[in-house]
Design a protein around this motif. Structure first.
Motif, PDB file in Angstrom:
ATOM      1  N   TRP A 313       0.831  -1.215   0.000  1.00 53.29           N
ATOM      2  CA  TRP A 313       0.000   0.000   0.000  1.00 53.29           C
ATOM      3  C   TRP A 313       0.861   1.259   0.000  1.00 53.29           C
ATOM      4  CZ3 TRP A 313      -4.993   0.903  -0.919  1.00 53.29           C
ATOM      5  CH2 TRP A 313      -5.875  -0.183  -0.887  1.00 53.29           C
ATOM      6  N   LYS A 314       1.958   1.251   0.744  1.00 53.64           N
ATOM      7  CA  LYS A 314       2.841   2.421   0.762  1.00 53.64           C
ATOM      8  C   LYS A 314       3.465   2.650  -0.614  1.00 53.64           C
ATOM      9  CE  LYS A 314       3.956   2.345   5.695  1.00 53.64           C
ATOM     10  NZ  LYS A 314       4.993   2.114   6.725  1.00 53.64           N
ATOM     11  N   ALA A 315       3.811   1.557  -1.291  1.00 52.74           N
ATOM     12  CA  ALA A 315       4.360   1.678  -2.645  1.00 52.74           C
ATOM     13  C   ALA A 315       3.297   2.200  -3.604  1.00 52.74           C
ATOM     14  CB  ALA A 315       4.886   0.324  -3.113  1.00 52.74           C
ATOM     15  N   ALA A 316       2.063   1.739  -3.428  1.00 53.00           N
ATOM     16  CA  ALA A 316       0.963   2.167  -4.307  1.00 53.00           C
ATOM     17  C   ALA A 316       0.695   3.655  -4.164  1.00 53.00           C
ATOM     18  CB  ALA A 316      -0.293   1.372  -3.982  1.00 53.00           C
ATOM     19  N   TYR A 317       0.798   4.184  -2.943  1.00 50.47           N
ATOM     20  CA  TYR A 317       0.519   5.606  -2.693  1.00 50.47           C
ATOM     21  C   TYR A 317       1.740   6.509  -2.877  1.00 50.47           C
ATOM     22  CZ  TYR A 317      -4.277   5.187  -0.981  1.00 50.47           C
ATOM     23  OH  TYR A 317      -5.628   5.003  -0.902  1.00 50.47           O
ATOM     24  N   ALA A 318       2.891   5.922  -3.158  1.00 53.78           N
ATOM     25  CA  ALA A 318       4.113   6.730  -3.331  1.00 53.78           C
ATOM     26  C   ALA A 318       3.942   7.724  -4.473  1.00 53.78           C
ATOM     27  CB  ALA A 318       5.302   5.815  -3.592  1.00 53.78           C
ATOM     28  N   THR A 319       4.377   8.946  -4.258  1.00 58.50           N
ATOM     29  CA  THR A 319       4.230   9.995  -5.280  1.00 58.50           C
ATOM     30  C   THR A 319       5.554  10.370  -5.943  1.00 58.50           C
ATOM     31  OG1 THR A 319       4.388  11.669  -3.534  1.00 58.50           O
ATOM     32  CG2 THR A 319       2.174  10.993  -4.216  1.00 58.50           C
ATOM     33  N   THR A 320       6.644   9.739  -5.515  1.00 57.73           N
ATOM     34  CA  THR A 320       7.941   9.971  -6.161  1.00 57.73           C
ATOM     35  C   THR A 320       8.577   8.622  -6.481  1.00 57.73           C
ATOM     36  OG1 THR A 320       9.159   9.998  -4.059  1.00 57.73           O
ATOM     37  CG2 THR A 320       8.301  12.101  -4.864  1.00 57.73           C
ATOM     38  N   ALA A 321       9.444   8.607  -7.510  1.00 59.98           N
ATOM     39  CA  ALA A 321      10.095   7.363  -7.931  1.00 59.98           C
ATOM     40  C   ALA A 321      10.980   6.799  -6.826  1.00 59.98           C
ATOM     41  CB  ALA A 321      10.911   7.616  -9.195  1.00 59.98           C
ATOM     42  N   SER A 322      11.660   7.689  -6.091  1.00 58.61           N
ATOM     43  CA  SER A 322      12.557   7.225  -5.027  1.00 58.61           C
ATOM     44  C   SER A 322      11.776   6.556  -3.895  1.00 58.61           C
ATOM     45  CB  SER A 322      13.374   8.397  -4.477  1.00 58.61           C
ATOM     46  OG  SER A 322      12.509   9.420  -3.984  1.00 58.61           O
ATOM     47  N   ALA A 323      10.627   7.142  -3.534  1.00 64.24           N
ATOM     48  CA  ALA A 323       9.798   6.552  -2.470  1.00 64.24           C
ATOM     49  C   ALA A 323       9.241   5.207  -2.906  1.00 64.24           C
ATOM     50  CB  ALA A 323       8.661   7.506  -2.112  1.00 64.24           C
ATOM     51  N   PHE A 324       8.860   5.071  -4.174  1.00 64.95           N
ATOM     52  CA  PHE A 324       8.331   3.805  -4.683  1.00 64.95           C
ATOM     53  C   PHE A 324       9.414   2.726  -4.654  1.00 64.95           C
ATOM     54  CE2 PHE A 324       7.607   0.830  -8.165  1.00 64.95           C
ATOM     55  CZ  PHE A 324       6.320   0.386  -7.874  1.00 64.95           C
ATOM     56  N   LYS A 325      10.608   3.071  -5.156  1.00 64.77           N
ATOM     57  CA  LYS A 325      11.705   2.095  -5.178  1.00 64.77           C
ATOM     58  C   LYS A 325      12.093   1.661  -3.775  1.00 64.77           C
ATOM     59  CE  LYS A 325      13.734   3.676  -9.542  1.00 64.77           C
ATOM     60  NZ  LYS A 325      14.891   4.357 -10.173  1.00 64.77           N
ATOM     61  N   GLU A 326      12.042   2.598  -2.847  1.00 61.80           N
ATOM     62  CA  GLU A 326      12.396   2.284  -1.456  1.00 61.80           C
ATOM     63  C   GLU A 326      11.443   1.238  -0.864  1.00 61.80           C
ATOM     64  OE1 GLU A 326      12.443   4.497   2.913  1.00 61.80           O
ATOM     65  OE2 GLU A 326      12.518   5.722   1.072  1.00 61.80           O
ATOM     66  N   LYS A 327      10.138   1.420  -1.077  1.00 57.49           N
ATOM     67  CA  LYS A 327       9.154   0.490  -0.527  1.00 57.49           C
ATOM     68  C   LYS A 327       9.209  -0.873  -1.228  1.00 57.49           C
ATOM     69  CE  LYS A 327       7.945   3.404   2.440  1.00 57.49           C
ATOM     70  NZ  LYS A 327       8.481   3.199   3.819  1.00 57.49           N
ATOM     71  N   MET A 328       9.467  -0.860  -2.529  1.00 59.35           N
ATOM     72  CA  MET A 328       9.572  -2.128  -3.249  1.00 59.35           C
ATOM     73  C   MET A 328      10.820  -2.896  -2.830  1.00 59.35           C
ATOM     74  SD  MET A 328       6.887  -2.468  -4.988  1.00 59.35           S
ATOM     75  CE  MET A 328       7.316  -3.843  -6.037  1.00 59.35           C
ATOM     76  N   ALA A 329      11.902  -2.159  -2.524  1.00 58.47           N
ATOM     77  CA  ALA A 329      13.116  -2.817  -2.034  1.00 58.47           C
ATOM     78  C   ALA A 329      12.873  -3.450  -0.666  1.00 58.47           C
ATOM     79  CB  ALA A 329      14.265  -1.803  -1.960  1.00 58.47           C
TER      80      ALA A 329
END
Length: 585
Positions: A313-329
């Protein structure tokens, strides 16, 4: 009921009423009844216990249906010990006992019937008898499953007649007119969606549990206040690629009846059984996303780790590429298998950052909320399921039409709350103006760039949700612009009012529309007759395969052959060359 409830000369309206009363007395007093003679003019019975002298005789009065007790002999000496079951407690008697309860609560379970019969009469009845009584009771109240299919064409005709512009069509298969599908979309729903709802459509299927099974397919949306807005629904004999293609084809036709240009839509679904292909073919310019609720439920069901859901859910709501990559990692670190499993759904289908369409913050569909409307009615015949949805729609449209009359704000309550919170936060920001449309908004944590002409902010909340974020509000207030003029029209009270402006009309009672009015053109008999599908639920209570937790943890026994010393078979089934030579000898 005691013996003194019966007296010589007591009268009953007819023989049926007397039989019912004597049966009730036998069950309540725990004695078995042996009927000596029973016809339309006389009734003689005695206690079935050997040696008990109790006996009753009643006859019909001349020139009237009334029954009267002529004699009542003896008192019970049997001890009245009929507790473990009772011959008079037939399925029909249980039906009469539960009928009112079943009307009030369609989800009245057989185990509850067992409990209530025991509590009131002190006798036990078999579970199967209670189950059959419930089935028969539902049929008595709501009609048979076969009748439900037979009445479908006339019912759909009544919907179209009383709600002009609505779509209600039955589709059959084969020369014997076996039911295949039915599609329902009320004019008020389609018009309300086009004029006042978010351009989002949730798709889903819900299994029915009537005699002939089937699946309810539905299309739902969100109103200006974020509430459920049912758009269309249908029942199919089988949910598959073909049925979804048909459903979306009918939905497109319903739109085309009321608008020349279909709006740019976003579909949300589980991506199940051909839905993706159907959306792509019938609505080629629209976007299609995976329902996040379903995706998160799938990943936790597959890997049994709640932490994965939080990270997803945190990755889904991420609004920046860095935040998305961080949660997926982080997700991959918790479970590499889950990360690999998630690859079947690329981020472009579910993540806010990469999805091309606009979901206005709705990452999950509200189809399951719609399914709750009929959860307790899904055992009913198909016509009754549609009728329950119809009645619920009438009630919801009326309630919401009345509710919005007390709203005096520009935005619907949920959107208004969002704007008030944004204004409160905006009051603490510093705004630097670059030109007429671009601003830099400074807060204690960050700096954001707002462009009021493009309705954009570097935090991306304005673009993703359709409502100005706190940074945009600060820029708008600083430039003396009206904040509410920059909100998406879908969130206004005017849109909410437009969504429920049209009424959904009820249809006449079954007695009236089964006959057809005088002078009206009715369907010919061949067209009218819709037979049930060939697929049907097996009779009786469905079996449940239960697994013991200890069995799951127990080490499996390995079979060993004493001849060839290999595992996987016994000596008697050994097929090795050594075994064959021994057998030949």
């Amino acid at each position: 009921m005691e013996d003194r409830g019966f007296v010589v000369g007591q009268e009953f309206p007819d023989v049926k009423a007397f039989r019912s009363a004597i049966k009730e007395a036998a069950i309540a007093q725990h004695f078995e009844l042996r009927i000596v003679k029973s016809d339309l003019i006389r009734y003689i019975a005695k206690c079935a216990a050997e040696g008990c002298p109790w006996r009753i005789r009643a006859v019909k009065l001349p020139n009237a249906p009334t029954f009267t007790i002529r004699s009542l002999d003896g008192a019970h000496t049997c001890g009245k010990n009929a507790y473990a079951g009772h011959h008079q407690a037939s399925v029909d008697w249980i039906v009469s006992f539960i009928e009112e309860r079943l009307r009030d609560n369609i989800n009245y379970k057989p185990k509850d019937i067992l409990h209530d019969v025991y509590e009131q009469y002190g006798i036990t009845i078999p579970y199967k008898q209670a189950w059959r009584a419930k089935e028969r009771g539902l049929q008595a109240i709501y009609g048979s499953s076969e009748e439900g299919y037979y009445l479908l064409p006339v019912y759909c005709e009544q919907i179209r007649k009383n709600n002009p512009g609505s779509v209600a069509e039955v589709f059959t298969a084969g020369s014997d007119n076996r039911f295949q599908r039915v599609f329902i979309s009320f004019y008020a729903s389609v018009k309300g969606f086009l004029e006042g709802c978010l351009p989002i459509i949730g798709l889903g299927g819900f299994p029915l549990k009537s005699k002939y099974l089937g699946t309810l397919l539905s299309a739902t949306s969100f109103d200006a206040d974020g509430g459920l807005f049912p758009l269309a629904f249908g029942v199919v004999d089988v949910e598959n690629d073909e049925s979804w293609m048909w459903f979306l084809s009918e939905l497109r036709k319903a739109f085309e009846m009321h608008t020349e240009i279909i709006p740019h839509l976003t579909f949300l679904s589980k991506w199940q059984k051909g839905v993706g292909d159907a959306v792509k073919r019938k609505f080629p310019t629209c976007c299609h996303a995976v329902c996040m609720k379903h995706l998160s439920e799938s990943i936790v069901r597959e890997f049994k780790n709640p932490r994965l859901v939080q990270l997803l859910w945190k990755a889904a709501y991420a609004t920046t590429a860095s935040a998305f990559k961080e949660k997926m990692a982080e997700l991959e670190e918790v479970s590499a298998e889950a990360s690999k499993w998630l690859q079947q759904h690329p981020p472009s289908r579910w993540a806010l950052l990469y999805f091309e369409g606009t979901r206005y913050g709705h990452l999950s569909s509200n189809v399951e909320e719609f399914n709750q409307w009929i959860l307790e009615f899904r055992e009913l015949p198909v016509t009754q399921v549609i009728e329950q949805i119809h009645c619920k729609l009438i009630m919801e449209f009326e309630e919401r039409r009345a509710r919005c009359k007390s709203w005096f704000s520009i935005l619907a309550p949920s959107a208004e709350k969002h704007m008030i919170e944004a204004m409160n936060r905006a009051s603490t920001y510093q705004v630097l103006r670059s030109d007429e449309v671009e601003f830099e908004v400074l807060s204690t944590e960050r700096s954001d760039i707002v462009n009021i002409r493009k309705h954009s902010c570097s935090c991306r909340d304005w673009q993703l949700y359709g409502l100005p974020c706190s940074h945009a509000v600060a820029a708008l207030i600083s430039s003396k612009n009206h904040v509410y003029a920059f909100t998406a029209k879908h969130f206004t009270v005017a849109s909410y009012t437009a969504a429920y402006a049209e009424e959904i009309k009820p249809i006449p009672s079954k007695i009236e529309w089964k006959k057809g009015g005088e002078g009206e053109t009715t369907l010919d008999e061949e067209t009218k007759t819709v037979r049930p599908p060939k697929v049907r639920r097996l009779p009786g209570r469905p079996e449940k395969k239960r697994m013991c937790v200890e069995d799951l943890n127990r080490e499996k026994h390995t079979v060993h052959c004493s001849r060839c010393n290999r595992t996987g078979h016994y000596k008697s089934t050994c097929k090795s060359e050594a075994c064959k030579s021994i057998q030949q000898m």
